[in-house]
Design a protein around this motif. Structure first.
Motif, PDB file in Angstrom:
ATOM      1  N   ALA A  58       1.011-112.418 -87.163  1.00  0.00           N
ATOM      2  CA  ALA A  58       0.850-113.620 -87.983  1.00  0.00           C
ATOM      3  C   ALA A  58       1.725-113.561 -89.232  1.00  0.00           C
ATOM      4  O   ALA A  58       2.228-114.588 -89.689  1.00  0.00           O
ATOM      5  CB  ALA A  58      -0.612-113.800 -88.371  1.00  0.00           C
ATOM      6  N   HIS A  61       5.639-113.767 -87.591  1.00  0.00           N
ATOM      7  CA  HIS A  61       6.065-114.777 -86.620  1.00  0.00           C
ATOM      8  C   HIS A  61       5.373-116.115 -86.869  1.00  0.00           C
ATOM      9  O   HIS A  61       4.192-116.165 -87.185  1.00  0.00           O
ATOM     10  CB  HIS A  61       5.779-114.298 -85.191  1.00  0.00           C
ATOM     11  N   ARG A  62       6.141-117.176 -86.685  1.00  0.00           N
ATOM     12  CA  ARG A  62       5.636-118.534 -86.901  1.00  0.00           C
ATOM     13  C   ARG A  62       4.638-118.945 -85.837  1.00  0.00           C
ATOM     14  O   ARG A  62       3.660-119.624 -86.107  1.00  0.00           O
ATOM     15  CB  ARG A  62       6.826-119.494 -86.909  1.00  0.00           C
ATOM     16  N   LYS A  63       4.883-118.519 -84.587  1.00  0.00           N
ATOM     17  CA  LYS A  63       4.015-118.892 -83.467  1.00  0.00           C
ATOM     18  C   LYS A  63       3.589-117.626 -82.736  1.00  0.00           C
ATOM     19  O   LYS A  63       4.419-116.821 -82.334  1.00  0.00           O
ATOM     20  CB  LYS A  63       4.756-119.801 -82.494  1.00  0.00           C
ATOM     21  N   THR A  88      -3.712-118.323 -90.556  1.00  0.00           N
ATOM     22  CA  THR A  88      -2.468-117.797 -91.119  1.00  0.00           C
ATOM     23  C   THR A  88      -1.232-118.046 -90.277  1.00  0.00           C
ATOM     24  O   THR A  88      -0.124-117.822 -90.756  1.00  0.00           O
ATOM     25  CB  THR A  88      -2.595-116.281 -91.383  1.00  0.00           C
ATOM     26  N   THR A  89      -1.398-118.478 -89.036  1.00  0.00           N
ATOM     27  CA  THR A  89      -0.246-118.738 -88.173  1.00  0.00           C
ATOM     28  C   THR A  89      -0.619-119.769 -87.113  1.00  0.00           C
ATOM     29  O   THR A  89      -1.791-120.129 -86.975  1.00  0.00           O
ATOM     30  CB  THR A  89       0.262-117.439 -87.499  1.00  0.00           C
ATOM     31  N   ASP A  90       0.368-120.197 -86.384  1.00  0.00           N
ATOM     32  CA  ASP A  90       0.147-121.122 -85.265  1.00  0.00           C
ATOM     33  C   ASP A  90      -0.292-120.279 -84.065  1.00  0.00           C
ATOM     34  O   ASP A  90       0.531-119.850 -83.264  1.00  0.00           O
ATOM     35  CB  ASP A  90       1.443-121.877 -84.978  1.00  0.00           C
TER      36      ASP A  90
END
Length: 125
Positions: A58, A61-63, A88-90
């Protein structure tokens, strides 16, 4: 995919494997997502490697896609981890087992997280 190494060893085509009380976490990059593969049983005694992996993913990395196809048992500890990671992330969940899918449905978390039948579908949704 290479097994061995720690969670910190990451690059395209390589994966880290970490085991704890019968649970294992493997990671790899796939297209525009970082995939964390969880295998085994997850409760308050075995969640640490997965929590560490998702926390690092998380942050970096964005996803992030959690491949949940190998989860044999999950309780509220895993559910809580998924919700916190989602903040915190996608975060997307791929191929949840029947037991995990049932927990997601009963709690309504399936309406918050993106859930797909495969890693590819989860990454694309």
């Amino acid at each position: 995919m290479r097994e061995g190494g720690g969670i910190g060893e990451r690059s395209a085509g390589q994966a880290g494997l970490r085991e704890w009380d019968g649970a294992a976490v493997v990671q790899y990059e796939w297209r525009d997502a970082w995939v964390v593969v969880a295998r085994g049983s997850y409760d308050m005694h075995s969640i640490t490697p997965l929590a560490d992996a998702l926390d690092t993913a998380a942050t970096e990395h964005r996803k992030v896609v959690l491949d949940a196809s190998g989860i044999t048992f999950a309780d509220s500890t895993l559910l809580n981890l998924l919700i916190l990671t989602h903040r915190t992330t996608d975060l997307r969940v791929a191929a949840p087992t029947q037991q995990l899918r049932r927990i997601l449905e009963l709690t309504g978390v399936d309406t918050v997280l993106k859930v797909g039948a495969t890693v590819e579908e989860a990454a694309a949704c």
